[in-house]
Motif scaffolding. Structure first.
Motif, PDB file in Angstrom:
ATOM      1  N   ALA A 186     -14.342  36.961 -48.563  1.00  0.00           N
ATOM      2  CA  ALA A 186     -15.185  35.835 -48.157  1.00  0.00           C
ATOM      3  C   ALA A 186     -16.494  35.813 -48.938  1.00  0.00           C
ATOM      4  N   LEU A 187     -17.101  37.010 -49.116  1.00  0.00           N
ATOM      5  CA  LEU A 187     -18.324  37.067 -49.905  1.00  0.00           C
ATOM      6  C   LEU A 187     -18.076  36.669 -51.355  1.00  0.00           C
ATOM      7  N   LEU A 188     -16.933  37.063 -51.894  1.00  0.00           N
ATOM      8  CA  LEU A 188     -16.605  36.696 -53.278  1.00  0.00           C
ATOM      9  C   LEU A 188     -16.370  35.194 -53.417  1.00  0.00           C
ATOM     10  N   ALA A 189     -15.897  34.555 -52.333  1.00  0.00           N
ATOM     11  CA  ALA A 189     -15.705  33.101 -52.396  1.00  0.00           C
ATOM     12  C   ALA A 189     -17.041  32.402 -52.587  1.00  0.00           C
ATOM     13  N   TYR A 190     -18.045  32.831 -51.823  1.00  0.00           N
ATOM     14  CA  TYR A 190     -19.369  32.226 -51.977  1.00  0.00           C
ATOM     15  C   TYR A 190     -20.021  32.633 -53.294  1.00  0.00           C
ATOM     16  N   THR A 191     -19.805  33.880 -53.712  1.00  0.00           N
ATOM     17  CA  THR A 191     -20.357  34.306 -54.998  1.00  0.00           C
ATOM     18  C   THR A 191     -19.748  33.514 -56.148  1.00  0.00           C
ATOM     19  N   ALA A 192     -18.437  33.288 -56.086  1.00  0.00           N
ATOM     20  CA  ALA A 192     -17.788  32.490 -57.130  1.00  0.00           C
ATOM     21  C   ALA A 192     -18.290  31.051 -57.116  1.00  0.00           C
ATOM     22  N   GLY A 193     -18.572  30.527 -55.901  1.00  0.00           N
ATOM     23  CA  GLY A 193     -19.129  29.180 -55.837  1.00  0.00           C
ATOM     24  C   GLY A 193     -20.487  29.086 -56.506  1.00  0.00           C
ATOM     25  N   LEU A 194     -21.337  30.114 -56.279  1.00  0.00           N
ATOM     26  CA  LEU A 194     -22.648  30.124 -56.925  1.00  0.00           C
ATOM     27  C   LEU A 194     -22.528  30.267 -58.440  1.00  0.00           C
ATOM     28  N   LEU A 195     -21.655  31.162 -58.888  1.00  0.00           N
ATOM     29  CA  LEU A 195     -21.469  31.333 -60.331  1.00  0.00           C
ATOM     30  C   LEU A 195     -20.894  30.072 -60.971  1.00  0.00           C
ATOM     31  N   ALA A 196     -19.930  29.438 -60.279  1.00  0.00           N
ATOM     32  CA  ALA A 196     -19.354  28.200 -60.814  1.00  0.00           C
ATOM     33  C   ALA A 196     -20.408  27.101 -60.878  1.00  0.00           C
ATOM     34  N   GLY A 197     -21.253  27.010 -59.842  1.00  0.00           N
ATOM     35  CA  GLY A 197     -22.311  26.002 -59.876  1.00  0.00           C
ATOM     36  C   GLY A 197     -23.279  26.220 -61.014  1.00  0.00           C
ATOM     37  N   ALA A 198     -23.650  27.497 -61.249  1.00  0.00           N
ATOM     38  CA  ALA A 198     -24.562  27.785 -62.368  1.00  0.00           C
ATOM     39  C   ALA A 198     -23.917  27.446 -63.706  1.00  0.00           C
ATOM     40  N   GLN A 199     -22.630  27.758 -63.852  1.00  0.00           N
ATOM     41  CA  GLN A 199     -21.960  27.465 -65.120  1.00  0.00           C
ATOM     42  C   GLN A 199     -21.783  25.964 -65.315  1.00  0.00           C
ATOM     43  N   ARG A 207     -12.834  19.903 -64.826  1.00  0.00           N
ATOM     44  CA  ARG A 207     -12.011  19.207 -63.830  1.00  0.00           C
ATOM     45  C   ARG A 207     -11.559  20.144 -62.721  1.00  0.00           C
ATOM     46  N   LEU A 208     -11.573  21.469 -62.972  1.00  0.00           N
ATOM     47  CA  LEU A 208     -11.192  22.404 -61.918  1.00  0.00           C
ATOM     48  C   LEU A 208     -12.145  22.339 -60.734  1.00  0.00           C
ATOM     49  N   VAL A 209     -13.432  22.202 -61.008  1.00  0.00           N
ATOM     50  CA  VAL A 209     -14.433  22.223 -59.940  1.00  0.00           C
ATOM     51  C   VAL A 209     -15.095  20.866 -59.740  1.00  0.00           C
ATOM     52  N   GLU A 210     -14.746  19.880 -60.575  1.00  0.00           N
ATOM     53  CA  GLU A 210     -15.241  18.512 -60.399  1.00  0.00           C
ATOM     54  C   GLU A 210     -14.063  17.539 -60.481  1.00  0.00           C
ATOM     55  N   PRO A 211     -13.133  17.625 -59.512  1.00  0.00           N
ATOM     56  CA  PRO A 211     -11.915  16.800 -59.628  1.00  0.00           C
ATOM     57  C   PRO A 211     -12.166  15.309 -59.466  1.00  0.00           C
ATOM     58  N   SER A 233      -9.521  24.484 -50.582  1.00  0.00           N
ATOM     59  CA  SER A 233      -9.083  24.856 -51.941  1.00  0.00           C
ATOM     60  C   SER A 233     -10.240  25.223 -52.857  1.00  0.00           C
ATOM     61  N   TRP A 234     -11.469  25.088 -52.361  1.00  0.00           N
ATOM     62  CA  TRP A 234     -12.615  25.335 -53.236  1.00  0.00           C
ATOM     63  C   TRP A 234     -12.752  26.787 -53.676  1.00  0.00           C
ATOM     64  N   PRO A 235     -12.538  27.791 -52.803  1.00  0.00           N
ATOM     65  CA  PRO A 235     -12.585  29.165 -53.325  1.00  0.00           C
ATOM     66  C   PRO A 235     -11.597  29.410 -54.459  1.00  0.00           C
ATOM     67  N   LEU A 236     -10.379  28.877 -54.323  1.00  0.00           N
ATOM     68  CA  LEU A 236      -9.392  29.056 -55.403  1.00  0.00           C
ATOM     69  C   LEU A 236      -9.853  28.362 -56.679  1.00  0.00           C
ATOM     70  N   ARG A 237     -10.445  27.164 -56.538  1.00  0.00           N
ATOM     71  CA  ARG A 237     -10.937  26.451 -57.713  1.00  0.00           C
ATOM     72  C   ARG A 237     -12.055  27.247 -58.404  1.00  0.00           C
ATOM     73  N   CYS A 238     -12.976  27.758 -57.584  1.00  0.00           N
ATOM     74  CA  CYS A 238     -14.103  28.501 -58.164  1.00  0.00           C
ATOM     75  C   CYS A 238     -13.627  29.796 -58.809  1.00  0.00           C
ATOM     76  N   TRP A 239     -12.709  30.521 -58.155  1.00  0.00           N
ATOM     77  CA  TRP A 239     -12.189  31.747 -58.750  1.00  0.00           C
ATOM     78  C   TRP A 239     -11.458  31.449 -60.062  1.00  0.00           C
ATOM     79  N   SER A 240     -10.675  30.378 -60.063  1.00  0.00           N
ATOM     80  CA  SER A 240      -9.951  30.035 -61.287  1.00  0.00           C
ATOM     81  C   SER A 240     -10.911  29.683 -62.409  1.00  0.00           C
ATOM     82  N   TYR A 241     -11.974  28.923 -62.073  1.00  0.00           N
ATOM     83  CA  TYR A 241     -12.929  28.504 -63.095  1.00  0.00           C
ATOM     84  C   TYR A 241     -13.719  29.690 -63.643  1.00  0.00           C
TER      85      TYR A 241
END
Length: 419
Positions: A181-194, A75-79, A13-21
């Motif tokens: 798939a690449l966007l999933a990892y990109t969203a994870g990096l962007l979410a981590g930075a934010q 809470r979306l990315v730190e449940p 569910s992490w790609p969906l969480r990161c995309w949503s965030y």
């Protein structure tokens, strides 16, 4: 992303969480940008008539609701992580001016304002770009369905190259899955930075003065612990040393009196008098040892110790204390507070009845000592109340005195047991 294998991360569910965030920051950031521009522009245009100051103040404080909302969005990315605490001071029963003045002086207010601008300009742009790329990837994945739905119309995914039938669009589907798939990892990096930015700007910080106050409080607590340890050492030395010697002296005088018999009445009288003085000294020493730190407090807790004090008090005392075992520091401080209050009631108030009530509610000890004396207790008159209040303050406790002229006098002690 680092711990899970690629296939597990992509199917979780992490790609969906990161995309949503990340994508959710786009409309929120655009709304924040619009509001900020309106407030700043309106404040500058209306500054000549005075109303602009209100708008500019609102613009400066607009980061507060944005920060509150962003702490919740984490809470979306730190449940499972604990939510970020509010970095602002709690203001109870404060007016609007006091609240505005306090918020204006807090550094957290300006950090939240900076985060609001980052959200409006940087994170919203990243979220909008991510949303467009996700839309493009979804179009590529659904290209066979699009070709089938629009047939016999010509469909060109690449300009100048028509896709004749749905099967010919399957390579675009594979490309869309790869992009997703690449966007999933990109969203994870962007979410981590934010998220790191949010923690840096929106989480509470220990200011230098706050750290200094905390260290002072801890040093005071260490001094109290050292004083308590020294007092127990003195109690142990008196109990094992001087008290035992007085007991031995009393027995020796008694044996000497028996050996002398009736041969010398005057000497026997002196020995009897000396033995009586030794007994009184022993009783006084026992009272002193008991007052240093009563054994019943260590063995049975605060309720039993207060009951024992009440039985020996010259004024009738009604005890209604229902408490479990508490931390040693809390029990010791509360015990000596009660004994000091009972001593004051006997010496200064002229009371004929004293009541002690104690309960533990919400991890907070509450004691009330009430007497029917003449009242008028003043901490500045050397009754020991100031020292008790200072000792309670070390444990973040509070002592409240209500003593109108004519009585009654009520002392309320509140000590957090988690202090």
């Amino acid at each position: 992303m680092r711990r899970e294998p690629p296939h597990r991360f992509l199917l979780s569910s992490w790609p969906l969480r990161c995309w949503s965030y990340v994508c959710g920051g786009a409309p929120l950031g655009l709304a924040v940008l619009l509001v900020m521009l309106v407030l700043v522009a309106g404040g500058l245009l209306l500054s000549a008539v005075g109303a602009g100051l209100v708008l500019l103040t609102a613009a400066a404080l607009f980061g507060l609701p944005v920060g509150r909302l962003e702490r919740r969005r984490l809470r979306l990315v730190e449940p499972k992580a604990p939510p970020l605490a509010n970095p602002h001071r709690r203001l109870q029963n404060a007016g609007i001016r006091a609240r505005l003045r306090t918020r204006w002086r807090e550094r957290a207010t300006w950090r939240e304002l900076g985060y609001a601008w980052l959200l409006a300009l940087v994170f919203s742009t990243a979220g909008l770009g991510m949303a467009l790329l996700l839309l493009f990837a979804c179009v590529l994945i659904a290209s066979p369905v699009v070709v089938w739905a629009l047939a016999p119309e010509t469909v060109m995914i690449i300009p100048g190259q028509a896709v004749p039938h749905p099967a010919a669009a399957l390579p675009f589907t594979a490309a869309g899955l790869l992009v997703l798939a690449l966007l999933a990892y990109t969203a994870g990096l962007l979410a981590g930075a934010q998220v790191r930015t949010a923690h840096f700007l929106l989480a509470p910080r220990e200011e230098p003065l706050t750290r200094h106050v905390v260290e002072l409080t801890r040093s005071r607590a260490r001094l109290v612990d050292a004083f308590e340890a020294e007092r127990r050492r003195i109690e142990r030395d008196l109990h094992d040393g001087a008290q035992q010697q007085l007991v031995a002296l009393t027995m020796t005088l008694g044996l000497a009196e028996l050996e002398l018999g009736d041969g010398n009445p005057a000497a026997a009288e002196l020995l009897a008098r000396g033995r009586g003085e030794a007994r009184r000294a022993l009783d006084q020493l026992r009272d002193l040892v008991r007052g240093i730190h009563p054994q019943v407090l260590t063995d049975h807790g605060l309720a039993a110790a207060v009951t024992e004090v009440a039985l020996r008090h010259p004024v009738p005392v009604t005890v209604d204390v229902d408490l479990p075992r508490l931390p040693d520091a809390v029990e010791t401080t509360a015990y000596f507070t009660v004994t000091e209050a009972l001593t004051n009631a006997a010496k200064h108030s002229g009371a004929t009845d004293v009541q002690v009530w104690g309960r533990l509610r919400d991890e907070r000890l509450t004691l009330k000592i009430t007497d029917d004396g003449r009242g008028g207790a003043d901490p500045a008159q050397g009754t020991g109340l100031t020292g008790l209040a200072d000792r309670l303050a070390i444990l973040r406790g509070r002592l409240t005195v209500s003593s109108p002229a004519g009585g009654p006098t009520e002392l309320t002690v509140e000590v957090p047991c988690s202090a």
